[in-house]
Enzyme design. Sequence first.
Site, mmCIF file in Angstrom:
data_model
loop_
_atom_site.group_PDB
_atom_site.id
_atom_site.type_symbol
_atom_site.label_atom_id
_atom_site.label_comp_id
_atom_site.label_asym_id
_atom_site.label_seq_id
_atom_site.Cartn_x
_atom_site.Cartn_y
_atom_site.Cartn_z
ATOM 1 C CG HIS A 67 -1.967 0.486 1.295
ATOM 2 N ND1 HIS A 67 -2.419 1.494 1.098
ATOM 3 C CD2 HIS A 67 -3.455 0.764 0.546
ATOM 4 C CE1 HIS A 67 -3.425 2.557 0.795
ATOM 5 N NE2 HIS A 67 -4.482 1.672 0.514
ATOM 6 C CG ASP A 97 -8.778 -3.812 -2.996
ATOM 7 O OD1 ASP A 97 -9.702 -3.956 -2.680
ATOM 8 O OD2 ASP A 97 -8.176 -3.428 -3.409
HETATM 9 N N1 CMC Z 1 4.634 -7.709 -4.409
HETATM 10 C C1 CMC Z 1 5.882 -7.439 -4.856
HETATM 11 N N2 CMC Z 1 6.658 -6.318 -4.589
HETATM 12 C C2 CMC Z 1 5.616 -5.337 -4.455
HETATM 13 C C3 CMC Z 1 4.611 -5.216 -4.262
HETATM 14 C C4 CMC Z 1 3.421 -6.798 -4.565
HETATM 15 N N3 CMC Z 1 1.937 -6.937 -4.370
HETATM 16 N N4 CMC Z 1 3.643 -4.253 -4.118
HETATM 17 C C5 CMC Z 1 4.822 -3.023 -3.884
HETATM 18 N N5 CMC Z 1 6.349 -4.203 -4.071
HETATM 19 C C6 CMC Z 1 7.486 -3.589 -4.581
HETATM 20 C C7 CMC Z 1 8.092 -2.599 -5.662
HETATM 21 O O1 CMC Z 1 8.373 -3.300 -6.666
HETATM 22 C C8 CMC Z 1 9.106 -2.213 -4.754
HETATM 23 O O2 CMC Z 1 10.401 -2.367 -5.114
HETATM 24 P P1 CMC Z 1 11.248 -1.696 -4.819
HETATM 25 O O3 CMC Z 1 11.680 -1.110 -4.423
HETATM 26 O O4 CMC Z 1 12.520 -2.196 -4.894
HETATM 27 O O5 CMC Z 1 11.502 -1.405 -6.301
HETATM 28 C C9 CMC Z 1 8.319 -1.952 -3.645
HETATM 29 O O6 CMC Z 1 7.669 -2.818 -3.069
HETATM 30 C C10 CMC Z 1 7.770 -0.080 -3.373
HETATM 31 O O7 CMC Z 1 6.313 0.247 -4.302
HETATM 32 P P2 CMC Z 1 5.963 0.789 -4.856
HETATM 33 O O8 CMC Z 1 4.936 0.634 -6.319
HETATM 34 O O9 CMC Z 1 7.060 1.655 -5.817
HETATM 35 O O10 CMC Z 1 4.967 1.529 -4.187
HETATM 36 P P3 CMC Z 1 3.863 2.280 -4.431
HETATM 37 O O11 CMC Z 1 3.319 3.108 -2.875
HETATM 38 O O12 CMC Z 1 3.914 3.040 -5.479
HETATM 39 O O13 CMC Z 1 2.446 0.601 -4.519
HETATM 40 C C11 CMC Z 1 0.914 -0.390 -4.892
HETATM 41 C C12 CMC Z 1 1.803 0.917 -4.356
HETATM 42 C C13 CMC Z 1 -0.351 -0.537 -3.790
HETATM 43 C C14 CMC Z 1 0.437 0.163 -6.466
HETATM 44 C C15 CMC Z 1 1.694 -1.491 -4.138
HETATM 45 O O14 CMC Z 1 1.978 -2.040 -3.392
HETATM 46 C C16 CMC Z 1 1.241 -2.364 -5.684
HETATM 47 O O15 CMC Z 1 1.297 -3.065 -6.908
HETATM 48 N N6 CMC Z 1 0.534 -3.318 -5.006
HETATM 49 C C17 CMC Z 1 -0.083 -4.728 -5.483
HETATM 50 C C18 CMC Z 1 -1.522 -4.195 -6.096
HETATM 51 C C19 CMC Z 1 -2.692 -4.129 -4.893
HETATM 52 O O16 CMC Z 1 -3.216 -4.641 -4.395
HETATM 53 N N7 CMC Z 1 -3.530 -2.853 -5.098
HETATM 54 C C20 CMC Z 1 -4.069 -2.292 -4.276
HETATM 55 C C21 CMC Z 1 -4.507 -1.208 -2.796
HETATM 56 S S1 CMC Z 1 -5.136 -0.831 -1.491
HETATM 57 C C22 CMC Z 1 -6.338 -0.306 -2.248
HETATM 58 C C23 CMC Z 1 -6.792 0.701 -2.432
HETATM 59 O O17 CMC Z 1 -7.405 1.633 -1.978
HETATM 60 O O18 CMC Z 1 -6.986 1.675 -3.937
#
Ligand code: CMC
Length: 431
Positions: free
Chosen positions: A315, A372
């Site tokens: 998140h 989710d």
């Molecule tokens: N599985 C594997 N690695 C992950 C995941 C995951 N679900 N989420 C984040 N990471 C890693 C990512 O690769 C990154 O690694 P590095 O620092 O080595 O590049 C690190 O963790 C930080 O992730 P980010 O993508 O830079 O973080 P963000 O804040 O931009 O994205 C997120 C947040 C929710 C989009 C992401 O965690 C994700 O894609 N999760 C899966 C989709 C999901 O479950 N979304 C629902 C969110 S909750 C409902 C809502 O309120 O929207």
Amino acid sequence: MANNVKIIYNNQSYSFPIIEGSENEKAIDIKQLRSKTGFITYDPGYKNTGHCISNITYLDGENGILRYRGYSIDELCKKTTFLEVCYLLIFGELPTKQQLDKFQFDINKESLVDEHVKEIFHSFPKSAHPMGVLSSLTSAMIAFNPKNENKLSLKESAKSENDKILYNSTVKLLAKFPILSSWTLRKIKGLPLNYSSDRFNYVENIAYLMFAKPNQEYVQNDIVVNALNSLLILHADHEQNCSTSTVRIVGSSYAGLFASISAGISALWGRLHGGANQAVIEMLELIKNDNSNINKYIDKAKDKNDPFRLMGFGHRVYKNFDPRAKIIKKATDQVLNDLGIDDPVLDIAKEIESKALNDPYFIEKKLYPNVDFYSGIIYRALGIPIDMFTVIFALGRIPGWIAQWKEMRESNSPIGRPRQLYNGPNERSIK
Ligand code: CMC
């Protein structure tokens, strides 16, 4: 303690005030950064950017706290109905009995859908994703209610007229969105379209709209209604997430409420946001059909060269746990138990959670199950098809979007318009 921050550049010092929220959160007010220094900030994804001051929702991602207007989501789930939470978010206080009755009455009065909207609905193919249909139909509401849109004057003298228009738009949306949502579900299931019944309260009516069958007496299932009530409350607002920021930014150009919420529905659809609940079940099914080989998928999620991510994990703001996920996980066990359903993907989900929470990759990156991760399992147990999961999220989020749009408009927020660093070709001529 200092109440400003200094930026020193080329031996020149520039001062910027520190502002503080009611929970002692601090921000540097950089409204004058560019005019004073010539610089802009660079913050892709707005990871550090606060774009408004809001009184609606407080979220502390480090400590897993989520409150609407000061009330914890835990207490709201235990003691209130979703409609009371709608009122709280939109108008700032929980309603009195009289206010709630009037709100419900006004919503009931709007519970018909224009026959032409029905025609538009019928013209979508059966295979259309419900989120696309709902975004289009919400946008179409503008054409059928032109008085509700784009007419909110800036003049203080027009305040009482504006309040009336906004109230009218609010009850229209709260009344019609559940009907249109249930129609998308009924179309998938091949059931005839139906209308609201004022026999029921707001959430009971949503269940009735979705599950009533032709030529059968409808018997309410309280387990389903109670679960829906909590799920809708848990999704009702989440401060400046992708779809809410979209609603605010679209509305900041003086586009109306229906247009802004239609854009919010589209933003929610994506699988990194509300679409994740559908993506989680698809992922769990994929793992189940691959001999429940959980380790393989955990390794894929950790592999930088593999685009696979554990859906329902991670998140932007929660770095400890998502308090919504905690409540939903407990509710999932309860609902499946009460309904006597044994869903093998629940065991897979629990095992993934337990493995990931003990894996250094997920620990270091502070990745926890989010709202989710378990919600799709409950939706499925309630008899909701997978394409509809994000619609339930949207149903819950409508009051949050309305509240945020209203706050943005009432605070005379400037038009949302970020800047950029240009990195393309310098001036050149056509040869
Ligand atoms: N599985 C594997 N690695 C992950 C995941 C995951 N679900 N989420 C984040 N990471 C890693 C990512 O690769 C990154 O690694 P590095 O620092 O080595 O590049 C690190 O963790 C930080 O992730 P980010 O993508 O830079 O973080 P963000 O804040 O931009 O994205 C997120 C947040 C929710 C989009 C992401 O965690 C994700 O894609 N999760 C899966 C989709 C999901 O479950 N979304 C629902 C969110 S909750 C409902 C809502 O309120 O929207």
